[in-house]
Design a protein around this motif. Sequence first.
Motif, PDB file in Angstrom:
ATOM      1  N   TYR A   1     -10.508   0.511   8.067  1.00  0.00           N
ATOM      2  CA  TYR A   1      -9.653   1.220   7.117  1.00  0.00           C
ATOM      3  C   TYR A   1      -8.271   1.422   7.736  1.00  0.00           C
ATOM      4  CZ  TYR A   1      -7.784   5.097   4.358  1.00  0.00           C
ATOM      5  OH  TYR A   1      -6.978   5.903   3.594  1.00  0.00           O
ATOM      6  N   GLN A   2      -7.251   1.062   7.009  1.00  0.00           N
ATOM      7  CA  GLN A   2      -5.835   1.141   7.376  1.00  0.00           C
ATOM      8  C   GLN A   2      -5.436   0.165   8.471  1.00  0.00           C
ATOM      9  OE1 GLN A   2      -5.173   5.416   8.028  1.00  0.00           O
ATOM     10  NE2 GLN A   2      -4.198   5.464   6.007  1.00  0.00           N
TER      11      GLN A   2
ATOM     12  N   PRO B   1       0.810  -1.214   0.000  1.00  0.00           N
ATOM     13  CA  PRO B   1       0.000   0.000   0.000  1.00  0.00           C
ATOM     14  C   PRO B   1       0.844   1.265   0.000  1.00  0.00           C
ATOM     15  CG  PRO B   1      -0.447  -1.366   1.926  1.00  0.00           C
ATOM     16  CD  PRO B   1       0.634  -2.021   1.163  1.00  0.00           C
TER      17      PRO B   1
ATOM     18  N   TRP C   1      -8.590  -2.765   5.232  1.00  0.00           N
ATOM     19  CA  TRP C   1      -8.397  -2.333   3.857  1.00  0.00           C
ATOM     20  C   TRP C   1      -7.603  -1.033   3.827  1.00  0.00           C
ATOM     21  CZ3 TRP C   1     -11.201   2.065   1.882  1.00  0.00           C
ATOM     22  CH2 TRP C   1     -12.108   2.620   2.791  1.00  0.00           C
TER      23      TRP C   1
ATOM     24  N   PHE D   1      -5.386  10.347   3.105  1.00  0.00           N
ATOM     25  CA  PHE D   1      -6.405  10.840   2.182  1.00  0.00           C
ATOM     26  C   PHE D   1      -7.479  11.582   2.971  1.00  0.00           C
ATOM     27  CE2 PHE D   1      -4.610   7.128   0.069  1.00  0.00           C
ATOM     28  CZ  PHE D   1      -4.330   7.650  -1.182  1.00  0.00           C
TER      29      PHE D   1
ATOM     30  N   ASP E   1     -14.353  -5.522  -2.111  1.00  0.00           N
ATOM     31  CA  ASP E   1     -13.534  -4.686  -2.981  1.00  0.00           C
ATOM     32  C   ASP E   1     -13.469  -5.274  -4.384  1.00  0.00           C
ATOM     33  OD1 ASP E   1     -11.557  -6.698  -3.025  1.00  0.00           O
ATOM     34  OD2 ASP E   1     -10.207  -5.620  -1.687  1.00  0.00           O
TER      35      ASP E   1
ATOM     36  N   ILE F   1      -6.163   2.100   0.768  1.00  0.00           N
ATOM     37  CA  ILE F   1      -6.322   2.635  -0.574  1.00  0.00           C
ATOM     38  C   ILE F   1      -4.997   2.425  -1.298  1.00  0.00           C
ATOM     39  CG2 ILE F   1      -6.698   4.716  -1.946  1.00  0.00           C
ATOM     40  CD1 ILE F   1      -8.456   5.713   0.426  1.00  0.00           C
ATOM     41  N   ASP F   2      -5.065   1.752  -2.423  1.00  0.00           N
ATOM     42  CA  ASP F   2      -3.862   1.434  -3.175  1.00  0.00           C
ATOM     43  C   ASP F   2      -4.224   1.315  -4.643  1.00  0.00           C
ATOM     44  OD1 ASP F   2      -1.239   0.778  -3.719  1.00  0.00           O
ATOM     45  OD2 ASP F   2      -1.281  -1.152  -2.700  1.00  0.00           O
ATOM     46  N   ARG F   3      -3.221   1.232  -5.452  1.00  0.00           N
ATOM     47  CA  ARG F   3      -3.424   1.040  -6.887  1.00  0.00           C
ATOM     48  C   ARG F   3      -3.706  -0.432  -7.173  1.00  0.00           C
ATOM     49  NH1 ARG F   3      -1.887   5.402  -9.565  1.00  0.00           N
ATOM     50  NH2 ARG F   3      -0.620   6.907  -8.487  1.00  0.00           N
TER      51      ARG F   3
ATOM     52  N   ILE G   1     -14.156   6.373  -2.227  1.00  0.00           N
ATOM     53  CA  ILE G   1     -13.554   5.087  -2.611  1.00  0.00           C
ATOM     54  C   ILE G   1     -14.338   3.938  -1.987  1.00  0.00           C
ATOM     55  CG2 ILE G   1     -11.474   3.672  -2.357  1.00  0.00           C
ATOM     56  CD1 ILE G   1      -9.920   6.381  -2.734  1.00  0.00           C
ATOM     57  N   TRP G   2     -14.739   4.077  -0.722  1.00  0.00           N
ATOM     58  CA  TRP G   2     -15.566   3.054  -0.063  1.00  0.00           C
ATOM     59  C   TRP G   2     -16.841   2.802  -0.862  1.00  0.00           C
ATOM     60  CZ3 TRP G   2     -15.634  -0.670   3.413  1.00  0.00           C
ATOM     61  CH2 TRP G   2     -16.853  -1.097   3.925  1.00  0.00           C
TER      62      TRP G   2
ATOM     63  N   VAL H   1     -11.924   9.066   1.083  1.00  0.00           N
ATOM     64  CA  VAL H   1     -12.025   7.698   1.614  1.00  0.00           C
ATOM     65  C   VAL H   1     -13.453   7.193   1.431  1.00  0.00           C
ATOM     66  CG1 VAL H   1     -11.857   6.264   3.691  1.00  0.00           C
ATOM     67  CG2 VAL H   1     -10.125   8.024   3.240  1.00  0.00           C
TER      68      VAL H   1
END
Length: 69
Positions: A48-49, A6, A57, A11, A37, A59-61, A19-20, A16
């Motif tokens: 989150y994190q 990650p 979870w 963010f 996801d 946030i990543d590419r 994205i969720w 966040v």
Amino acid sequence: MQKSGPVDTQFPQDMVWDIWSKGEIFAGNDPVLWRRDVCGAWIFRSHYQRIDSEYGWVIDRINPLSDGD
């Protein structure tokens, strides 16, 4: 060599939540708390994190930058 894992970035909360909201909703599960996801993993909103959680979870590419992501 590109770092895997990650991206360590903070963010804004509205991003966040945006994205969720892209997570898949399943009938019978509270969509505010549970989603799946894009890779099919169950994620829990408040985790989150949390990399120590089965439902955590980040946030990543999905694809590396070298692939044009």
